[in-house]
Design a protein around this motif. Structure first.
Motif, short mmCIF file in Angstrom:
data_model
loop_
_atom_site.label_atom_id
_atom_site.label_comp_id
_atom_site.label_asym_id
_atom_site.label_seq_id
_atom_site.Cartn_x
_atom_site.Cartn_y
_atom_site.Cartn_z
N ILE A 169 0.96 -2.88 6.26
CA ILE A 169 -0.37 -2.79 5.64
C ILE A 169 -1.03 -1.53 6.19
N ASP A 170 -1.25 -0.55 5.33
CA ASP A 170 -1.90 0.68 5.82
C ASP A 170 -2.88 1.23 4.79
N PRO A 171 -4.00 0.55 4.66
CA PRO A 171 -5.00 1.02 3.70
C PRO A 171 -5.69 2.28 4.22
N LEU A 230 6.79 -2.62 -3.39
CA LEU A 230 5.81 -1.55 -3.13
C LEU A 230 4.55 -1.87 -3.91
N VAL A 231 3.45 -2.03 -3.22
CA VAL A 231 2.22 -2.44 -3.91
C VAL A 231 1.18 -1.33 -3.77
N GLU A 232 0.68 -0.87 -4.88
CA GLU A 232 -0.34 0.18 -4.87
C GLU A 232 -1.45 -0.22 -5.84
N LEU A 233 -2.66 -0.19 -5.33
CA LEU A 233 -3.81 -0.65 -6.12
C LEU A 233 -4.15 0.33 -7.24
N HIS A 234 -4.04 1.61 -6.92
CA HIS A 234 -4.54 2.60 -7.88
C HIS A 234 -3.47 3.00 -8.88
N PRO A 235 -3.89 3.14 -10.14
CA PRO A 235 -2.91 3.58 -11.15
C PRO A 235 -2.48 5.01 -10.86
N MET A 293 0.86 -1.18 0.00
CA MET A 293 0.00 0.00 0.00
C MET A 293 0.89 1.22 0.00
N ALA A 294 1.43 1.44 -1.18
CA ALA A 294 2.58 2.33 -1.25
C ALA A 294 2.20 3.80 -1.21
N GLY A 295 1.02 4.14 -1.72
CA GLY A 295 0.69 5.57 -1.82
C GLY A 295 1.62 6.21 -2.84
N ALA A 296 2.02 7.43 -2.54
CA ALA A 296 2.77 8.20 -3.52
C ALA A 296 4.29 8.11 -3.35
N ALA A 312 6.29 9.92 -1.70
CA ALA A 312 6.64 11.14 -0.96
C ALA A 312 5.54 12.17 -1.25
N TYR A 313 5.40 13.14 -0.36
CA TYR A 313 4.27 14.07 -0.46
C TYR A 313 4.76 15.51 -0.38
N ASP A 314 3.97 16.39 -0.98
CA ASP A 314 4.25 17.82 -0.95
C ASP A 314 3.41 18.44 0.18
N PRO A 357 8.44 12.20 3.40
CA PRO A 357 8.59 10.83 2.89
C PRO A 357 7.48 9.92 3.37
N GLY A 358 6.85 9.21 2.45
CA GLY A 358 5.91 8.16 2.81
C GLY A 358 6.67 6.89 3.13
N SER A 359 5.96 5.84 3.46
CA SER A 359 6.64 4.61 3.86
C SER A 359 7.55 4.05 2.77
N PRO A 360 7.22 4.16 1.47
CA PRO A 360 8.16 3.63 0.46
C PRO A 360 9.53 4.31 0.55
N ARG A 396 1.38 -2.72 -9.39
CA ARG A 396 0.05 -2.11 -9.39
C ARG A 396 -0.97 -3.22 -9.28
N GLU A 397 -1.32 -3.59 -8.09
CA GLU A 397 -2.35 -4.62 -7.92
C GLU A 397 -2.85 -4.61 -6.48
N ASP A 398 -3.76 -5.51 -6.19
CA ASP A 398 -4.33 -5.58 -4.85
C ASP A 398 -3.32 -6.24 -3.92
N GLY A 399 -2.77 -5.45 -3.02
CA GLY A 399 -1.73 -5.95 -2.13
C GLY A 399 -2.24 -7.03 -1.19
N LEU A 400 -3.51 -6.97 -0.85
CA LEU A 400 -4.04 -7.97 0.09
C LEU A 400 -4.18 -9.32 -0.59
N ARG A 401 -4.41 -9.31 -1.89
CA ARG A 401 -4.45 -10.59 -2.63
C ARG A 401 -3.05 -11.11 -2.88
C1 LIG Z 1 -2.85 5.53 3.79
S1 LIG Z 1 -2.32 5.40 2.14
C2 LIG Z 1 -0.75 4.62 2.27
C3 LIG Z 1 0.34 5.51 2.40
C4 LIG Z 1 1.73 4.97 2.29
N1 LIG Z 1 1.96 3.69 2.91
C5 LIG Z 1 2.61 6.03 2.88
O1 LIG Z 1 3.14 5.87 3.96
O2 LIG Z 1 2.74 7.05 2.24
C6 LIG Z 1 -3.22 4.03 1.57
C7 LIG Z 1 -2.86 3.60 0.17
O3 LIG Z 1 -3.23 2.23 0.03
C8 LIG Z 1 -3.74 2.04 -1.26
N2 LIG Z 1 -4.54 0.81 -1.16
C9 LIG Z 1 -5.72 0.63 -0.55
N3 LIG Z 1 -6.10 -0.66 -0.63
C10 LIG Z 1 -5.12 -1.31 -1.30
C11 LIG Z 1 -4.91 -2.66 -1.70
N4 LIG Z 1 -5.81 -3.61 -1.43
N5 LIG Z 1 -3.78 -2.96 -2.37
C12 LIG Z 1 -2.85 -2.01 -2.65
N6 LIG Z 1 -2.99 -0.71 -2.31
C13 LIG Z 1 -4.10 -0.36 -1.64
C14 LIG Z 1 -4.52 3.32 -1.53
O4 LIG Z 1 -4.70 3.52 -2.90
C15 LIG Z 1 -3.61 4.36 -0.90
O5 LIG Z 1 -2.67 4.86 -1.84
#
Ligand SMILES: C[S@@+](CC[C@H](N)C(=O)[O-])C[C@H]1O[C@@H](n2cnc3c(N)ncnc32)[C@H](O)[C@@H]1O
Length: 257
Positions: free
Chosen positions: A123-125, A74-79, A1-4, A6-8, A56-59, A101-106
């Motif tokens: 895991i931080d959805p 680094l797994v992120e569901l959203h494109p 659940m990588a997110g971005a 890093a953030y602005d 910095p985000g977790s990645p 780019r896929e469902d990290g939980l799967r």
């Molecule tokens: C709280 S943010 C995570 C932030 C990131 N870990 C960080 O520290 O910057 C949650 C992210 O998880 C992604 N996400 C939610 N469900 C997911 C899943 N099943 N598989 C992969 N990514 C998922 C969301 O799109 C979102 O980008």
């Protein structure tokens, strides 16, 4: 659940939530050395951008701690639909880092155990889906069955106390082994709508971590001006399904290594 990655902190999203003002900004502006619990984060923020605008985000935190031979997935569901989410570009050519780019939980149970058998899973959805907690409990249960010895970090928000406690009770039943919950309350329960506290469940927590958190968390809470309760508790529940003898890895932030 990588997110971005890093953030602005001056960008529209950060301005909308205003979360930085009661979090990282306080840590950066506090006098004296930062609390021990936040010191690595403060150092990472300063290393990424001395002006403190990039966060910095977790990645990014995990990547900065990779050792030769470590692997970070680094797994992120959203494109990626805007530059801030362009993980592929950020980590292209970074040795040991893979973006998926896929469902990290799967993906999780299928990826465990990794070569070398040592793993740290974060895991931080966003907890925006209706059945998110149920899906998380099931995914963690499958992952634990595949690798009971991994260290699992599961972030959780507190919006409604009864719902959080029900979720944690269900997690404990999934058989987390030696597990801790660590929680910092920004506001007392029920004091406001929205997020009042957030915490982390740590399955297979290294020994002594509970005592360290119990000592250090109140110090961090005081610097942040948090008004809610701090909790550091062992989670009751069933033992992990089985536990082969394998060392617990050093604690780093990241998706998996
Ligand atoms: C709280 S943010 C995570 C932030 C990131 N870990 C960080 O520290 O910057 C949650 C992210 O998880 C992604 N996400 C939610 N469900 C997911 C899943 N099943 N598989 C992969 N990514 C998922 C969301 O799109 C979102 O980008």
């Amino acid at each position: 659940m990588a997110g971005a990655g890093a953030y602005d902190l001056a960008g529209p999203m950060a301005r909308k939530t205003g979360e930085a003002a009661t979090g990282i900004r306080r840590l950066l502006s506090a006098e004296g050395p930062p609390p021990a619990l936040a010191a690595p984060l403060v150092a990472a923020v300063r290393a990424l951008d001395p002006a403190g605008r990039r966060y910095p985000g977790s990645p990014e935190l995990a990547r900065s701690r990779l050792r030769p031979g470590d692997r970070l997935v680094l797994v992120e569901l959203h494109p990626s639909d805007h530059a801030d989410l362009d993980l592929e570009a950020r980590y292209a050519g970074c040795e040991g880092v893979e973006v998926r780019r896929e469902d990290g939980l799967r993906l999780l149970a299928r990826s465990l155990p990794p070569p070398g058998r040592r793993a740290l899973v974060l895991i931080d959805p966003a907890y925006e889906l209706e059945r998110e907690e149920t899906v998380l409990v099931a995914a963690l249960g499958r992952a634990l069955a595949r690798q009971p010895s991994a260290v699992y970090l599961l972030w959780y928000p507190v919006l409604e106390r009864a719902r959080t406690e029900a979720f944690l009770a269900a997690l404990a039943e999934a058989g987390l082994g030696r597990a801790l919950r660590v929680e910092l309350g920004r506001l007392p329960d029920g004091a406001a709508r929205g997020l009042t506290a957030s915490g982390m469940v740590i399955a297979n927590a290294p020994r002594g971590l509970d005592r360290w958190f119990a000592r250090e968390l109140p110090i961090l809470a005081a610097v942040l001006g948090a008004e809610g309760a701090c909790r550091v508790e062992r989670l009751p529940g069933r033992p992990a399904p089985r536990r082969p003898r394998s060392p617990v890895p050093a604690l780093v932030s990241g998706a998996q290594r």
